[in-house]
Write an enzyme that holds these catalytic residues in place. Structure first.
Site, PDB file in Angstrom:
ATOM      1  N   GLN A  50       1.172  -1.325   0.309  1.00 17.43           N
ATOM      2  CA  GLN A  50       0.384  -0.022   0.195  1.00 17.43           C
ATOM      3  C   GLN A  50       0.976   0.932   0.101  1.00 17.43           C
ATOM      4  O   GLN A  50       0.303   2.023   0.013  1.00 17.43           O
ATOM      5  CB  GLN A  50      -0.538  -0.057   1.597  1.00 17.43           C
ATOM      6  CG  GLN A  50      -2.006  -1.203   1.279  1.00 17.43           C
ATOM      7  CD  GLN A  50      -3.192  -0.724   2.381  1.00 17.43           C
ATOM      8  OE1 GLN A  50      -2.841  -1.605   3.190  1.00 17.43           O
ATOM      9  NE2 GLN A  50      -4.314   0.165   2.540  1.00 17.43           N
ATOM     10  N   HIS A 141      -6.721  -8.513   7.228  1.00 18.54           N
ATOM     11  CA  HIS A 141      -6.906  -7.566   5.993  1.00 18.54           C
ATOM     12  C   HIS A 141      -5.444  -7.579   5.667  1.00 18.54           C
ATOM     13  O   HIS A 141      -5.096  -7.944   4.918  1.00 18.54           O
ATOM     14  CB  HIS A 141      -7.389  -6.639   7.484  1.00 18.54           C
ATOM     15  CG  HIS A 141      -7.860  -5.023   6.454  1.00 18.54           C
ATOM     16  ND1 HIS A 141      -9.062  -5.109   5.615  1.00 18.54           N
ATOM     17  CD2 HIS A 141      -6.659  -4.542   5.545  1.00 18.54           C
ATOM     18  CE1 HIS A 141      -9.234  -3.953   4.796  1.00 18.54           C
ATOM     19  NE2 HIS A 141      -7.528  -4.048   4.580  1.00 18.54           N
TER      20      HIS A 141
HETATM   21 ZN    ZN Z   1      -6.273  -2.458   3.640  1.00 22.64          ZN
END
Ligand code: ZN
Length: 164
Positions: A50, A141
């Protein structure tokens, strides 16, 4: 150092991240960047892809805001390198999830309520521990991110919603 968060329209998020071979200074710097970026965006968890690095590293932390009525227990900061979920409870719970790569969007996702995790810590030491409830959800997650899996692929009712 704070980095830019990779957003949902970037195919990088669908790629599998590579294991870390050696926990060296560059990896520790990446871990710090993850923490800084997570905190700057008020996130509870963040994975290296990310911030644009396809490496198997995640960071997470939850601090209940002062005066909040939220009863979720605090989750201390942890950096996990090459995390593996080696046990998942049969017991599951459907609850709300969001993601810094999907700003302001939320959905309902089913996760195991208890897991056992094996990983290296930020010093390169092998650790193994049990996590439950919110911490277990965050780890599931974030580990999904390392495999190119996004929470929107796991929505129990196929709906995303927003509070804005
Ligand atoms: Zn995420």
């Amino acid at each position: 150092m704070k980095r830019k968060v990779v957003l949902y329209n970037n195919p990088l998020l669908l790629k599998k991240s590579a294991p870390v071979r050696e926990v060296n200074a560059a990896i520790q710097k990446l871990a710090h960047n993850l923490i800084d970026t997570m905190r700057a965006n008020n996130g509870v968890g963040l994975s290296a892809p990310q911030i644009g690095m396809l490496k198997r590293i995640i960071a997470y932390e939850y601090k209940r805001p002062k005066g909040s009525k939220d009863i979720t227990p605090n989750v201390p900061l942890r950096v996990l390198i090459n995390p593996e979920i080696i046990k998942l409870s049969k017991k599951t719970k459907v609850d709300e999830e969001g993601c810094l790569s999907f700003p302001d969007l939320f959905g309902q996702v089913k996760r195991s309520t208890g897991i056992r995790v094996r990983a290296l810590n930020s010093k390169g030491k092998l650790i193994e521990f049990d996590a439950k409830d919110f911490e277990a959800r965050i780890i599931q997650h974030e580990v999904d991110h390392l495999d190119g899996i996004l929470f929107i692929q796991k929505l129990t009712d196929n709906k995303l919603y927003t509070y804005k």
